[in-house]
Design a protein around this motif. Structure first.
Motif, PDB file in Angstrom:
ATOM      1  N   ALA A 300       0.941  -0.690   0.077  1.00 16.62           N
ATOM      2  CA  ALA A 300       0.416   0.175   0.170  1.00 16.62           C
ATOM      3  C   ALA A 300       0.820   1.075   0.003  1.00 16.62           C
ATOM      4  CB  ALA A 300      -1.435   0.063   1.057  1.00 16.62           C
ATOM      5  N   HIS A 301       2.116   1.004   0.259  1.00 14.86           N
ATOM      6  CA  HIS A 301       2.541   2.240   0.836  1.00 14.86           C
ATOM      7  C   HIS A 301       4.007   2.781  -0.170  1.00 14.86           C
ATOM      8  CE1 HIS A 301      -0.110   3.661   3.378  1.00 14.86           C
ATOM      9  NE2 HIS A 301      -0.090   2.841   3.990  1.00 14.86           N
ATOM     10  N   ALA A 302       4.794   1.053  -0.971  1.00 13.08           N
ATOM     11  CA  ALA A 302       5.677   1.000  -1.273  1.00 13.08           C
ATOM     12  C   ALA A 302       6.748   1.945  -0.455  1.00 13.08           C
ATOM     13  CB  ALA A 302       5.119   2.531  -2.522  1.00 13.08           C
ATOM     14  N   ILE A 303       6.699   0.394   0.316  1.00 15.97           N
ATOM     15  CA  ILE A 303       7.682   1.258   1.801  1.00 15.97           C
ATOM     16  C   ILE A 303       9.284  -0.005   1.309  1.00 15.97           C
ATOM     17  CG2 ILE A 303       8.103   0.230   4.072  1.00 15.97           C
ATOM     18  CD1 ILE A 303       5.320   0.253   4.945  1.00 15.97           C
ATOM     19  N   ARG A 304       9.892   0.905   1.720  1.00 19.18           N
ATOM     20  CA  ARG A 304      11.210  -0.028   0.659  1.00 19.18           C
ATOM     21  C   ARG A 304      12.321  -0.326   2.385  1.00 19.18           C
ATOM     22  NH1 ARG A 304      11.430   4.529  -2.194  1.00 19.18           N
ATOM     23  NH2 ARG A 304      13.456   4.971  -0.665  1.00 19.18           N
ATOM     24  N   VAL A 347       7.559 -10.862   9.646  1.00 19.11           N
ATOM     25  CA  VAL A 347       8.245  -9.462   9.370  1.00 19.11           C
ATOM     26  C   VAL A 347       8.548  -9.030   8.409  1.00 19.11           C
ATOM     27  CG1 VAL A 347       7.704  -7.238  10.400  1.00 19.11           C
ATOM     28  CG2 VAL A 347       5.748  -9.218  11.750  1.00 19.11           C
ATOM     29  N   ALA A 348       9.429  -9.228   8.990  1.00 17.33           N
ATOM     30  CA  ALA A 348      11.059  -8.613   8.389  1.00 17.33           C
ATOM     31  C   ALA A 348      10.898  -8.941   6.540  1.00 17.33           C
ATOM     32  CB  ALA A 348      12.302  -9.109   9.117  1.00 17.33           C
ATOM     33  N   SER A 349      11.133 -10.593   6.476  1.00 10.89           N
ATOM     34  CA  SER A 349      10.794 -11.177   5.189  1.00 10.89           C
ATOM     35  C   SER A 349       9.727 -10.671   4.586  1.00 10.89           C
ATOM     36  CB  SER A 349      10.499 -12.557   5.692  1.00 10.89           C
ATOM     37  OG  SER A 349      11.501 -13.081   6.032  1.00 10.89           O
ATOM     38  N   ALA A 350       8.617  -9.552   4.849  1.00 11.87           N
ATOM     39  CA  ALA A 350       7.045  -9.654   4.755  1.00 11.87           C
ATOM     40  C   ALA A 350       7.922  -7.913   3.807  1.00 11.87           C
ATOM     41  CB  ALA A 350       6.010  -9.349   5.161  1.00 11.87           C
ATOM     42  N   PHE A 351       8.427  -7.549   4.836  1.00 15.15           N
ATOM     43  CA  PHE A 351       8.706  -6.204   4.199  1.00 15.15           C
ATOM     44  C   PHE A 351       9.677  -6.097   3.183  1.00 15.15           C
ATOM     45  CE2 PHE A 351       7.128  -4.397   8.357  1.00 15.15           C
ATOM     46  CZ  PHE A 351       5.487  -3.362   8.041  1.00 15.15           C
TER      47      PHE A 351
END
Length: 470
Positions: A300-304, A347-351
């Motif tokens: 949703a927010h194109a988080i890197r 959570v880290a893998s998902a990000f």
């Protein structure tokens, strides 16, 4: 009057469960419940086949082969024929090997991983029909899920793994039903298996392999207890509610006698098989909501990864010991199994990758410095709005380096009974997993056979097909 002929003034839980299992008419199980059961078995078979491609399965099979050969088939290992109990042990290990198998959320138990190998192994040995195998499986699942639900998550707080602990009782009843035992014998079998049931959560400290053994060992214990009871061995009557019965002894301060009624509530009227959740991710079910929340935030927010300053993961308080502690191992898993029980790593893998699948559990992924850097920034908190154990809720709140705080909540985890994977989703998952081990034609034959269990195939024929001998 001797010690074995005293008149009982009230029916024990074991007696009620024995009567249900012995008297269950397959025709009385609703068609939609039997269909769901077939899809749960198909899911389990696919996972077992995928597990054959990993080193842990080869090492375990090598150990069991030291005990000699037999007539029992091992899923995906056509040349490996083991004695019945060892084959059941191995098949349970394979189904549970990737922690991708189904979960009854209220019972917090992976019931198929023990119930299906027991039904398959004993069904093949006794020459049962596919229909009878399926009915025995459903009976065992109804027992296991209810017994698990009595604890309301308490076994995890006292260090016991209900999949192995509770699975043994269900397997004793499955084996007994397929062997044609009486309800009296089935009651004794439950008392006997009380001294055999086990399953420690100590693996959570370091990612040890022992959890994978629990459902198969439950099958071994159940089959053994049933044989003893069938031959007149006497077991304790109050296996569950007695002074040193299962729940008082294993739950300690978490035991509430008022919850004992859950063990038999709705038998023959409400079908818990329909409430079993199929996993969309190959990890502890407690991690799924937070992993999915992180995927949603990233999309949703194109988080890197380099934008992330801090992450808060909100999880049910009851699952903290399982997927959040010890913190040092959860933030830097020592192996793939450690990672499958880690909120920070999931959570880290998902990000970082936009997913959390089998590829994210490979050695290179576990050592990825970018993923580990994000995992180090993930902390946990008890979720004040948790719906546990009905749902395994999760929320992720990420703070970015530019000061923005973004959040996403998965109150009802994907795959839960009120948000289930569809039959088509389950078939697709089976095909993907089975394709890791078998050619498409063989995958198709297994799919047809499992989904047609009520239509003529015998347990023995199914066993040979799953092993690759047919």
């Amino acid at each position: 009057m001797n010690e074995h002929t005293r008149i009982e003034t009230s029916e024990t839980i074991a007696q009620r469960l024995a009567g249900f299992v012995e008297g269950l008419d397959g025709a009385a199980v609703p068609a939609e419940v039997r269909a769901r059961a077939r899809h749960l078995i198909l899911d389990a078979v696919g996972i077992a086949l995928a597990s054959t491609q990993y080193d842990f399965s080869h090492r375990t099979l090598a150990a069991l082969r030291e005990f000699g050969a037999g007539d029992g088939d091992v899923i995906g290992y056509g040349a490996a024929r083991l004695p019945l109990r060892d084959a059941v042990m191995m098949n349970g290990f394979l189904i549970h090997g990737l922690d991708y198998d189904d979960t009854h959320t209220r019972g917090v138990i992976h019931a198929t991983a023990s119930c299906f190998p027991a039904a398959l192994g004993v069904g093949a040995e006794t020459g049962a029909s596919g229909r009878d195998l399926l009915t025995a499986y459903v009976a065992g699942m109804e027992v296991a899920t209810r017994l698990g639900a009595v604890a309301k998550g308490g076994f995890h707080q006292t260090g016991f793994h209900p999949t192995g602990l509770i699975g043994a009782f269900a397997c004793a009843l499955i084996a007994g039903r397929l062997k044609g035992m009486t309800d009296r014998q089935l009651a004794h079998a439950q008392g006997i298996v009380l001294s055999m049931a086990s399953g420690s959560l100590e693996f959570l400290q370091d990612g040890a392999w022992t959890k994978r053994l629990h459902p198969g060992w439950a099958g071994v214990a159940g089959i053994t207890a049933a044989a003893l009871a069938r031959n007149g061995f006497v077991g304790p009557k109050a296996a569950y509610e007695g002074r040193f019965g299962l729940f008082p002894s294993h739950l300690g301060a978490h035991f509430d006698p008022a919850n004992l009624a859950i063990a038999t509530d709705g038998l023959d009227r409400e079908w818990e098989v329909a409430q079993v959740a199929v996993k969309p991710l190959p990890a502890c079910h407690f991690t799924h909501a937070c992993a999915d929340a992180a995927v949603a935030l990233r999309a949703a927010h194109a988080i890197r990864p380099e934008q992330i300053a801090h992450v808060r993961a909100l999880v049910p308080a009851e699952v903290v010991k399982t997927v959040c502690e010890p913190v040092q191992h959860k933030k830097k898993p020592q192996n793939s199994y450690d990672a499958q029980f880690s909120i920070p790593f999931a959570v880290a893998s998902a990000f970082v990758h936009g997913r959390f699948g089998l590829a994210e559990l490979e050695p290179q992924a576990l050592a990825d410095p970018v993923t580990l850097a994000v995992a180090a920034k993930v902390d946990y908190e008890a979720d004040p709005r948790s719906a546990f154990p009905k749902y395994y809720s999760g929320e992720v709140i990420v703070t970015l380096k530019d000061g923005r705080e973004l959040s996403h909540r998965e109150h009802m985890n994907r795959g839960a009974s009120d948000r289930p994977l569809s039959p088509a989703d389950i078939v697709a998952k089976f095909r993907e997993n089975a394709a890791m081990a078998l050619a498409p034609a063989h995958v198709a034959r297994i799919e047809e056979a499992v989904l047609g269990l009520d239509d003529g195939i015998s347990a023995r024929e199914l066993s040979k097909l799953l092993a690759g001998r047919a």
